[in-house]
Design an enzyme around this catalytic site. Structure first.
Site, PDB file in Angstrom:
ATOM      1  N   LYS A 182      -0.642  -7.159  -5.845  1.00  0.00           N
ATOM      2  CA  LYS A 182      -2.116  -7.230  -5.899  1.00  0.00           C
ATOM      3  C   LYS A 182      -2.701  -5.971  -6.549  1.00  0.00           C
ATOM      4  O   LYS A 182      -3.516  -6.039  -7.458  1.00  0.00           O
ATOM      5  CB  LYS A 182      -2.693  -7.404  -4.476  1.00  0.00           C
ATOM      6  CG  LYS A 182      -2.184  -8.628  -3.746  1.00  0.00           C
ATOM      7  CD  LYS A 182      -2.783  -8.769  -2.362  1.00  0.00           C
ATOM      8  CE  LYS A 182      -2.448  -7.664  -1.386  1.00  0.00           C
ATOM      9  NZ  LYS A 182      -1.000  -7.551  -1.035  1.00  0.00           N
ATOM     10  N   ARG A 204      -8.430 -10.330   5.274  1.00  0.00           N
ATOM     11  CA  ARG A 204      -7.030 -10.337   5.673  1.00  0.00           C
ATOM     12  C   ARG A 204      -6.787 -11.332   6.804  1.00  0.00           C
ATOM     13  O   ARG A 204      -5.662 -11.528   7.242  1.00  0.00           O
ATOM     14  CB  ARG A 204      -6.754  -8.939   6.173  1.00  0.00           C
ATOM     15  CG  ARG A 204      -5.372  -8.393   6.114  1.00  0.00           C
ATOM     16  CD  ARG A 204      -4.779  -8.325   4.740  1.00  0.00           C
ATOM     17  NE  ARG A 204      -3.745  -7.349   4.706  1.00  0.00           N
ATOM     18  CZ  ARG A 204      -3.788  -6.228   4.001  1.00  0.00           C
ATOM     19  NH1 ARG A 204      -4.797  -5.961   3.225  1.00  0.00           N
ATOM     20  NH2 ARG A 204      -2.790  -5.391   4.047  1.00  0.00           N
ATOM     21  N   ARG A 259       8.683   1.253  -4.574  1.00  0.00           N
ATOM     22  CA  ARG A 259       7.307   1.635  -4.935  1.00  0.00           C
ATOM     23  C   ARG A 259       7.091   3.144  -4.828  1.00  0.00           C
ATOM     24  O   ARG A 259       7.505   3.778  -3.866  1.00  0.00           O
ATOM     25  CB  ARG A 259       6.311   0.926  -4.026  1.00  0.00           C
ATOM     26  CG  ARG A 259       4.891   1.437  -4.253  1.00  0.00           C
ATOM     27  CD  ARG A 259       3.818   0.557  -3.737  1.00  0.00           C
ATOM     28  NE  ARG A 259       3.977   0.198  -2.347  1.00  0.00           N
ATOM     29  CZ  ARG A 259       3.273  -0.759  -1.759  1.00  0.00           C
ATOM     30  NH1 ARG A 259       2.383  -1.438  -2.443  1.00  0.00           N
ATOM     31  NH2 ARG A 259       3.462  -1.036  -0.496  1.00  0.00           N
ATOM     32  N   ARG A 312       4.695   5.661   0.391  1.00  0.00           N
ATOM     33  CA  ARG A 312       3.757   5.394   1.485  1.00  0.00           C
ATOM     34  C   ARG A 312       4.483   5.394   2.827  1.00  0.00           C
ATOM     35  O   ARG A 312       5.584   4.877   2.938  1.00  0.00           O
ATOM     36  CB  ARG A 312       3.066   4.038   1.258  1.00  0.00           C
ATOM     37  CG  ARG A 312       1.769   4.168   0.493  1.00  0.00           C
ATOM     38  CD  ARG A 312       1.207   2.855   0.042  1.00  0.00           C
ATOM     39  NE  ARG A 312       1.125   1.845   1.088  1.00  0.00           N
ATOM     40  CZ  ARG A 312       0.620   0.627   0.893  1.00  0.00           C
ATOM     41  NH1 ARG A 312       0.155   0.291  -0.304  1.00  0.00           N
ATOM     42  NH2 ARG A 312       0.575  -0.250   1.872  1.00  0.00           N
ATOM     43  N   ARG A 371       4.837  -5.959   8.612  1.00  0.00           N
ATOM     44  CA  ARG A 371       3.682  -6.297   7.747  1.00  0.00           C
ATOM     45  C   ARG A 371       3.818  -7.722   7.209  1.00  0.00           C
ATOM     46  O   ARG A 371       2.828  -8.446   7.099  1.00  0.00           O
ATOM     47  CB  ARG A 371       3.573  -5.284   6.600  1.00  0.00           C
ATOM     48  CG  ARG A 371       3.010  -3.944   7.072  1.00  0.00           C
ATOM     49  CD  ARG A 371       3.263  -2.822   6.090  1.00  0.00           C
ATOM     50  NE  ARG A 371       2.723  -3.072   4.779  1.00  0.00           N
ATOM     51  CZ  ARG A 371       3.124  -2.420   3.676  1.00  0.00           C
ATOM     52  NH1 ARG A 371       4.059  -1.505   3.757  1.00  0.00           N
ATOM     53  NH2 ARG A 371       2.576  -2.694   2.523  1.00  0.00           N
TER      54      ARG A 371
HETATM   55  P1  AP5 Z   1       1.846  -3.471  -5.439  1.00  0.00           P
HETATM   56  O1  AP5 Z   1       0.958  -3.875  -6.575  1.00  0.00           O
HETATM   57  O2  AP5 Z   1       1.749  -2.078  -4.921  1.00  0.00           O
HETATM   58  O3  AP5 Z   1       1.743  -4.539  -4.273  1.00  0.00           O
HETATM   59  P2  AP5 Z   1       0.503  -4.909  -3.314  1.00  0.00           P
HETATM   60  O4  AP5 Z   1       0.441  -6.383  -3.240  1.00  0.00           O
HETATM   61  O5  AP5 Z   1      -0.727  -4.175  -3.738  1.00  0.00           O
HETATM   62  O6  AP5 Z   1       1.126  -4.370  -1.982  1.00  0.00           O
HETATM   63  P3  AP5 Z   1       0.557  -3.495  -0.764  1.00  0.00           P
HETATM   64  O7  AP5 Z   1       1.761  -3.092   0.042  1.00  0.00           O
HETATM   65  O8  AP5 Z   1      -0.340  -2.378  -1.219  1.00  0.00           O
HETATM   66  O9  AP5 Z   1      -0.234  -4.533  -0.011  1.00  0.00           O
HETATM   67  P4  AP5 Z   1      -0.572  -4.534   1.454  1.00  0.00           P
HETATM   68  O10 AP5 Z   1      -1.440  -5.701   1.451  1.00  0.00           O
HETATM   69  O11 AP5 Z   1       0.521  -4.540   2.439  1.00  0.00           O
HETATM   70  O12 AP5 Z   1      -1.152  -3.053   1.676  1.00  0.00           O
HETATM   71  P5  AP5 Z   1      -2.619  -2.481   1.777  1.00  0.00           P
HETATM   72  O13 AP5 Z   1      -2.639  -1.195   1.095  1.00  0.00           O
HETATM   73  O14 AP5 Z   1      -3.633  -3.534   1.427  1.00  0.00           O
HETATM   74  O15 AP5 Z   1       3.357  -3.766  -5.930  1.00  0.00           O
HETATM   75  C1  AP5 Z   1       4.459  -3.397  -5.104  1.00  0.00           C
HETATM   76  C2  AP5 Z   1       5.574  -2.820  -6.000  1.00  0.00           C
HETATM   77  O16 AP5 Z   1       6.095  -3.858  -6.855  1.00  0.00           O
HETATM   78  C3  AP5 Z   1       5.109  -1.691  -6.937  1.00  0.00           C
HETATM   79  O17 AP5 Z   1       6.121  -0.717  -6.995  1.00  0.00           O
HETATM   80  C4  AP5 Z   1       4.937  -2.383  -8.303  1.00  0.00           C
HETATM   81  O18 AP5 Z   1       5.202  -1.511  -9.388  1.00  0.00           O
HETATM   82  C5  AP5 Z   1       5.968  -3.511  -8.241  1.00  0.00           C
HETATM   83  N1  AP5 Z   1       5.516  -4.739  -8.923  1.00  0.00           N
HETATM   84  C6  AP5 Z   1       4.282  -5.305  -8.855  1.00  0.00           C
HETATM   85  N2  AP5 Z   1       4.242  -6.438  -9.575  1.00  0.00           N
HETATM   86  C7  AP5 Z   1       5.498  -6.604 -10.099  1.00  0.00           C
HETATM   87  C8  AP5 Z   1       6.095  -7.606 -10.942  1.00  0.00           C
HETATM   88  N3  AP5 Z   1       5.399  -8.662 -11.390  1.00  0.00           N
HETATM   89  N4  AP5 Z   1       7.399  -7.463 -11.277  1.00  0.00           N
HETATM   90  C9  AP5 Z   1       8.109  -6.395 -10.834  1.00  0.00           C
HETATM   91  N5  AP5 Z   1       7.611  -5.421 -10.034  1.00  0.00           N
HETATM   92  C10 AP5 Z   1       6.313  -5.523  -9.679  1.00  0.00           C
HETATM   93  O19 AP5 Z   1      -2.759  -2.283   3.349  1.00  0.00           O
HETATM   94  C11 AP5 Z   1      -2.057  -1.266   4.047  1.00  0.00           C
HETATM   95  C12 AP5 Z   1      -2.465  -1.287   5.516  1.00  0.00           C
HETATM   96  O20 AP5 Z   1      -3.881  -1.027   5.640  1.00  0.00           O
HETATM   97  C13 AP5 Z   1      -2.260  -2.625   6.240  1.00  0.00           C
HETATM   98  O21 AP5 Z   1      -0.936  -2.778   6.730  1.00  0.00           O
HETATM   99  C14 AP5 Z   1      -3.306  -2.516   7.368  1.00  0.00           C
HETATM  100  O22 AP5 Z   1      -2.849  -1.661   8.394  1.00  0.00           O
HETATM  101  C15 AP5 Z   1      -4.469  -1.842   6.669  1.00  0.00           C
HETATM  102  N6  AP5 Z   1      -5.405  -2.797   6.064  1.00  0.00           N
HETATM  103  C16 AP5 Z   1      -5.690  -2.938   4.746  1.00  0.00           C
HETATM  104  N7  AP5 Z   1      -6.620  -3.884   4.569  1.00  0.00           N
HETATM  105  C17 AP5 Z   1      -6.940  -4.372   5.789  1.00  0.00           C
HETATM  106  C18 AP5 Z   1      -7.832  -5.381   6.249  1.00  0.00           C
HETATM  107  N8  AP5 Z   1      -8.589  -6.099   5.417  1.00  0.00           N
HETATM  108  N9  AP5 Z   1      -7.884  -5.603   7.584  1.00  0.00           N
HETATM  109  C19 AP5 Z   1      -7.148  -4.888   8.453  1.00  0.00           C
HETATM  110  N10 AP5 Z   1      -6.270  -3.922   8.085  1.00  0.00           N
HETATM  111  C20 AP5 Z   1      -6.171  -3.656   6.753  1.00  0.00           C
END
Ligand code: AP5
Length: 210
Positions: free
Chosen positions: A14, A90, A125, A158, A169
């Protein structure tokens, strides 16, 4: 302003897709709930202090805490811009909050990646703590090992990217976030792209359907 929601498991891409599309395109604004929360934790704000423990254990932070941050960003975003909303909503309660805010959601795009691929994605990552650029040691390596191409800062791993927390997660994703797929499908707003294609292809397909 209109809003496109990014749906998908942790590590599905994402942030990578939204960052890729918004970089150098002033019509698109990438808003990541995870980055907002990590920023608050780093600054030690009251919201950040409250959020820290939930995030480190892979649980969702309380709805009201993240909803207030999103409300603030939506309120300050004006003009002819498309917000790529990454990580919010979420769960169904957050989707209802977004509706009650009157947020102009036009579509929700699911980046579909099977669980087997997620651990590898997250294990490799690397993130820039300064400019938030994302990398992967194999799939998207920086030019110089461990250093951000954009700003020269040292890349970090991270805290919530360890294999045990990733399992938690993913479980939270399946139980709390996946119901949003049916929610947006019923509204006729759901689009899906395969997240297993190369990054540029996923970004291009995302832009085409959004
Ligand atoms: P990346 O693009 O970083 O993946 P992502 O989907 O953004 O993953 P996240 O782990 O950031 O999502 P998340 O939803 O768990 O975390 P968030 O920060 O929102 O890609 C991952 C890797 O793959 C990278 O190394 C990239 O280079 C590689 N890649 C990408 N696309 C590729 C492809 N096509 N081919 C090959 N490689 C590829 O949330 C973190 C925490 O915050 C949560 O656990 C929660 O505690 C809290 N939180 C956040 N939002 C909320 C909410 N709305 N409500 C409650 N708690 C929340």
């Amino acid at each position: 302003m209109n809003i496109v929601i990014l749906l998908g498991a942790p590590g599905s891409g994402k942030g990578t897709v939204a960052g890729n599309l918004a970089s150098g395109n002033s019509d698109l604004k990438h808003v990541s709930s995870g980055d907002l929360l990590r920023g608050a934790v780093a600054k030690g704000t009251p919201a950040g202090v409250e959020a820290k423990g939930y995030m480190e254990s892979g649980k969702l932070v309380p709805d009201s805490l993240i909803a207030q941050m999103i409300k603030d960003v939506v309120a300050e975003t004006t003009g002819d811009v498309t917000m790529l909303l990454d990580g919010f909503p979420r769960n169904l309660a957050q989707a209802k909050i977004l509706e009650e805010m009157g947020a102009p959601v036009t579509s929700a795009v699911l980046i579909d990646v099977p669980d087997e691929i997620i651990q590898d994605r997250i294990a490799g990552r690397r993130t820039c703590p300064k400019c938030k650029a994302g990398y992967h040691v194999k799939n998207l390596p920086p030019k110089v090992d461990g250093i951000c191409d954009n700003c020269g800062a040292e890349l970090t791993i991270r805290k919530d990217d360890n294999p045990d927390t990733v399992k938690d997660r993913l479980a939270v994703y399946h139980s709390e976030t996946e119901p949003l797929i049916a929610f947006y499908r019923e509204k006729g707003q759901l689009k899906t792209v395969a997240g297993t294609d190369p990054i540029e292809t996923v970004a291009k397909n995302f832009l085409a359907v959004m």
